[in-house]
Motif scaffolding. Structure first.
Motif, PDB file in Angstrom:
ATOM      1  N   SER A  30      30.346 -17.951  21.161  1.00 47.86           N
ATOM      2  CA  SER A  30      29.124 -17.740  20.394  1.00 47.86           C
ATOM      3  C   SER A  30      29.381 -16.887  19.151  1.00 47.86           C
ATOM      4  O   SER A  30      30.374 -16.163  19.064  1.00 47.86           O
ATOM      5  CB  SER A  30      28.066 -17.042  21.264  1.00 47.86           C
ATOM      6  OG  SER A  30      28.398 -15.683  21.445  1.00 47.86           O
ATOM      7  N   TYR A  31      28.464 -16.989  18.217  1.00 49.54           N
ATOM      8  CA  TYR A  31      28.485 -16.143  17.017  1.00 49.54           C
ATOM      9  C   TYR A  31      28.554 -14.671  17.418  1.00 49.54           C
ATOM     10  O   TYR A  31      29.334 -13.899  16.865  1.00 49.54           O
ATOM     11  CB  TYR A  31      27.223 -16.436  16.193  1.00 49.54           C
ATOM     12  CG  TYR A  31      26.855 -15.357  15.208  1.00 49.54           C
ATOM     13  CD1 TYR A  31      27.457 -15.315  13.964  1.00 49.54           C
ATOM     14  CD2 TYR A  31      25.910 -14.390  15.529  1.00 49.54           C
ATOM     15  CE1 TYR A  31      27.129 -14.331  13.051  1.00 49.54           C
ATOM     16  CE2 TYR A  31      25.571 -13.400  14.619  1.00 49.54           C
ATOM     17  CZ  TYR A  31      26.185 -13.384  13.380  1.00 49.54           C
ATOM     18  OH  TYR A  31      25.865 -12.401  12.479  1.00 49.54           O
ATOM     19  N   HIS A  32      27.747 -14.295  18.409  1.00 43.36           N
ATOM     20  CA  HIS A  32      27.695 -12.894  18.837  1.00 43.36           C
ATOM     21  C   HIS A  32      29.019 -12.434  19.436  1.00 43.36           C
ATOM     22  O   HIS A  32      29.419 -11.284  19.244  1.00 43.36           O
ATOM     23  CB  HIS A  32      26.549 -12.681  19.824  1.00 43.36           C
ATOM     24  CG  HIS A  32      25.210 -12.910  19.204  1.00 43.36           C
ATOM     25  ND1 HIS A  32      24.660 -12.049  18.281  1.00 43.36           N
ATOM     26  CD2 HIS A  32      24.331 -13.922  19.343  1.00 43.36           C
ATOM     27  CE1 HIS A  32      23.490 -12.513  17.883  1.00 43.36           C
ATOM     28  NE2 HIS A  32      23.267 -13.651  18.519  1.00 43.36           N
ATOM     29  N   THR A  33      29.699 -13.313  20.127  1.00 42.42           N
ATOM     30  CA  THR A  33      31.003 -12.961  20.693  1.00 42.42           C
ATOM     31  C   THR A  33      31.996 -12.651  19.583  1.00 42.42           C
ATOM     32  O   THR A  33      32.724 -11.660  19.648  1.00 42.42           O
ATOM     33  CB  THR A  33      31.532 -14.100  21.592  1.00 42.42           C
ATOM     34  OG1 THR A  33      30.629 -14.262  22.690  1.00 42.42           O
ATOM     35  CG2 THR A  33      32.923 -13.806  22.111  1.00 42.42           C
ATOM     36  N   VAL A  34      32.016 -13.491  18.564  1.00 38.21           N
ATOM     37  CA  VAL A  34      32.924 -13.271  17.429  1.00 38.21           C
ATOM     38  C   VAL A  34      32.586 -11.955  16.741  1.00 38.21           C
ATOM     39  O   VAL A  34      33.466 -11.112  16.497  1.00 38.21           O
ATOM     40  CB  VAL A  34      32.865 -14.440  16.427  1.00 38.21           C
ATOM     41  CG1 VAL A  34      33.698 -14.139  15.178  1.00 38.21           C
ATOM     42  CG2 VAL A  34      33.323 -15.738  17.080  1.00 38.21           C
ATOM     43  N   ARG A  35      31.317 -11.741  16.434  1.00 39.44           N
ATOM     44  CA  ARG A  35      30.906 -10.519  15.739  1.00 39.44           C
ATOM     45  C   ARG A  35      31.190  -9.272  16.582  1.00 39.44           C
ATOM     46  O   ARG A  35      31.669  -8.270  16.062  1.00 39.44           O
ATOM     47  CB  ARG A  35      29.420 -10.581  15.373  1.00 39.44           C
ATOM     48  CG  ARG A  35      29.077 -11.650  14.363  1.00 39.44           C
ATOM     49  CD  ARG A  35      29.850 -11.523  13.085  1.00 39.44           C
ATOM     50  NE  ARG A  35      29.497 -10.283  12.432  1.00 39.44           N
ATOM     51  CZ  ARG A  35      29.730  -9.996  11.176  1.00 39.44           C
ATOM     52  NH1 ARG A  35      30.331 -10.864  10.405  1.00 39.44           N
ATOM     53  NH2 ARG A  35      29.374  -8.852  10.663  1.00 39.44           N
ATOM     54  N   ASP A  36      30.883  -9.346  17.856  1.00 43.07           N
ATOM     55  CA  ASP A  36      31.140  -8.188  18.720  1.00 43.07           C
ATOM     56  C   ASP A  36      32.630  -7.891  18.824  1.00 43.07           C
ATOM     57  O   ASP A  36      33.036  -6.724  18.847  1.00 43.07           O
ATOM     58  CB  ASP A  36      30.550  -8.404  20.114  1.00 43.07           C
ATOM     59  CG  ASP A  36      29.035  -8.289  20.129  1.00 43.07           C
ATOM     60  OD1 ASP A  36      28.445  -7.860  19.115  1.00 43.07           O
ATOM     61  OD2 ASP A  36      28.441  -8.637  21.170  1.00 43.07           O
ATOM     62  N   PHE A  37      33.466  -8.919  18.872  1.00 47.39           N
ATOM     63  CA  PHE A  37      34.914  -8.707  18.905  1.00 47.39           C
ATOM     64  C   PHE A  37      35.370  -8.019  17.624  1.00 47.39           C
ATOM     65  O   PHE A  37      36.105  -7.036  17.665  1.00 47.39           O
ATOM     66  CB  PHE A  37      35.654 -10.039  19.096  1.00 47.39           C
ATOM     67  CG  PHE A  37      37.146  -9.909  18.965  1.00 47.39           C
ATOM     68  CD1 PHE A  37      37.883  -9.218  19.923  1.00 47.39           C
ATOM     69  CD2 PHE A  37      37.819 -10.459  17.891  1.00 47.39           C
ATOM     70  CE1 PHE A  37      39.268  -9.080  19.800  1.00 47.39           C
ATOM     71  CE2 PHE A  37      39.191 -10.336  17.762  1.00 47.39           C
ATOM     72  CZ  PHE A  37      39.925  -9.641  18.725  1.00 47.39           C
ATOM     73  N   GLU A  38      34.928  -8.527  16.481  1.00 48.78           N
ATOM     74  CA  GLU A  38      35.342  -7.940  15.207  1.00 48.78           C
ATOM     75  C   GLU A  38      34.841  -6.514  15.029  1.00 48.78           C
ATOM     76  O   GLU A  38      35.499  -5.698  14.390  1.00 48.78           O
ATOM     77  CB  GLU A  38      34.860  -8.813  14.052  1.00 48.78           C
ATOM     78  CG  GLU A  38      35.597 -10.138  13.992  1.00 48.78           C
ATOM     79  CD  GLU A  38      35.138 -11.031  12.872  1.00 48.78           C
ATOM     80  OE1 GLU A  38      35.801 -12.059  12.662  1.00 48.78           O
ATOM     81  OE2 GLU A  38      34.126 -10.729  12.199  1.00 48.78           O
ATOM     82  N   ARG A  39      33.708  -6.202  15.586  1.00 45.32           N
ATOM     83  CA  ARG A  39      33.151  -4.845  15.500  1.00 45.32           C
ATOM     84  C   ARG A  39      33.630  -3.950  16.633  1.00 45.32           C
ATOM     85  O   ARG A  39      33.258  -2.781  16.688  1.00 45.32           O
ATOM     86  CB  ARG A  39      31.625  -4.916  15.539  1.00 45.32           C
ATOM     87  CG  ARG A  39      31.029  -5.583  14.332  1.00 45.32           C
ATOM     88  CD  ARG A  39      29.541  -5.676  14.457  1.00 45.32           C
ATOM     89  NE  ARG A  39      28.973  -6.303  13.280  1.00 45.32           N
ATOM     90  CZ  ARG A  39      27.775  -6.827  13.225  1.00 45.32           C
ATOM     91  NH1 ARG A  39      26.981  -6.796  14.282  1.00 45.32           N
ATOM     92  NH2 ARG A  39      27.346  -7.379  12.117  1.00 45.32           N
ATOM     93  N   GLN A  40      34.384  -4.524  17.554  1.00 46.63           N
ATOM     94  CA  GLN A  40      34.852  -3.811  18.745  1.00 46.63           C
ATOM     95  C   GLN A  40      33.666  -3.231  19.516  1.00 46.63           C
ATOM     96  O   GLN A  40      33.728  -2.125  20.039  1.00 46.63           O
ATOM     97  CB  GLN A  40      35.862  -2.737  18.369  1.00 46.63           C
ATOM     98  CG  GLN A  40      37.089  -3.297  17.699  1.00 46.63           C
ATOM     99  CD  GLN A  40      38.075  -2.239  17.274  1.00 46.63           C
ATOM    100  OE1 GLN A  40      37.904  -1.051  17.535  1.00 46.63           O
ATOM    101  NE2 GLN A  40      39.130  -2.665  16.617  1.00 46.63           N
ATOM    102  N   ALA A  41      32.597  -4.026  19.576  1.00 48.94           N
ATOM    103  CA  ALA A  41      31.362  -3.579  20.211  1.00 48.94           C
ATOM    104  C   ALA A  41      31.386  -3.745  21.727  1.00 48.94           C
ATOM    105  O   ALA A  41      30.606  -3.106  22.424  1.00 48.94           O
ATOM    106  CB  ALA A  41      30.171  -4.335  19.630  1.00 48.94           C
ATOM    107  N   ARG A  42      32.230  -4.651  22.212  1.00 49.48           N
ATOM    108  CA  ARG A  42      32.351  -4.846  23.655  1.00 49.48           C
ATOM    109  C   ARG A  42      33.689  -5.507  23.951  1.00 49.48           C
ATOM    110  O   ARG A  42      34.349  -6.030  23.065  1.00 49.48           O
ATOM    111  CB  ARG A  42      31.208  -5.697  24.205  1.00 49.48           C
ATOM    112  CG  ARG A  42      31.169  -7.116  23.707  1.00 49.48           C
ATOM    113  CD  ARG A  42      29.960  -7.870  24.277  1.00 49.48           C
ATOM    114  NE  ARG A  42      29.764  -9.117  23.594  1.00 49.48           N
ATOM    115  CZ  ARG A  42      29.972 -10.307  24.147  1.00 49.48           C
ATOM    116  NH1 ARG A  42      30.375 -10.402  25.387  1.00 49.48           N
ATOM    117  NH2 ARG A  42      29.760 -11.403  23.466  1.00 49.48           N
TER     118      ARG A  42
END
Length: 77
Positions: A27-39
């Motif tokens: 998902s878009y959110h998975t990519v963004r969270d990975f790049e932000r190191q959010a989870r």
């Protein structure tokens, strides 16, 4: 692949996070969270994102003056 490499590779290709997600089956959110190191991102998801970027012509550099990096693969390489 580090989160920084992922973002830099996307930018080299002119891809939005949504496109990488589609190409990697994430998902878009998975990519963004990975790049932000959010989870924490599952290794298989990171591998799928890396494979999608490599298929699109990105080469991952293990050590670029002490830092990992990315570049476009040379034609014929």
């Amino acid at each position: 692949m580090t989160s920084e490499q992922c973002k830099a590779a996307r930018e080299l290709l002119g891809w939005h996070a949504e496109r990488l997600g589609i190409m990697a089956g994430a998902s878009y959110h998975t990519v963004r969270d990975f790049e932000r190191q959010a989870r924490r991102t599952l290794p298989r998801t990171i591998n799928a994102m890396r494979a999608a970027l490599e298929t699109a012509g990105i080469e991952f550099i293990a050590d670029n003056d002490g830092r990992p990096g990315v570049r476009r693969r040379q034609a014929g390489a």
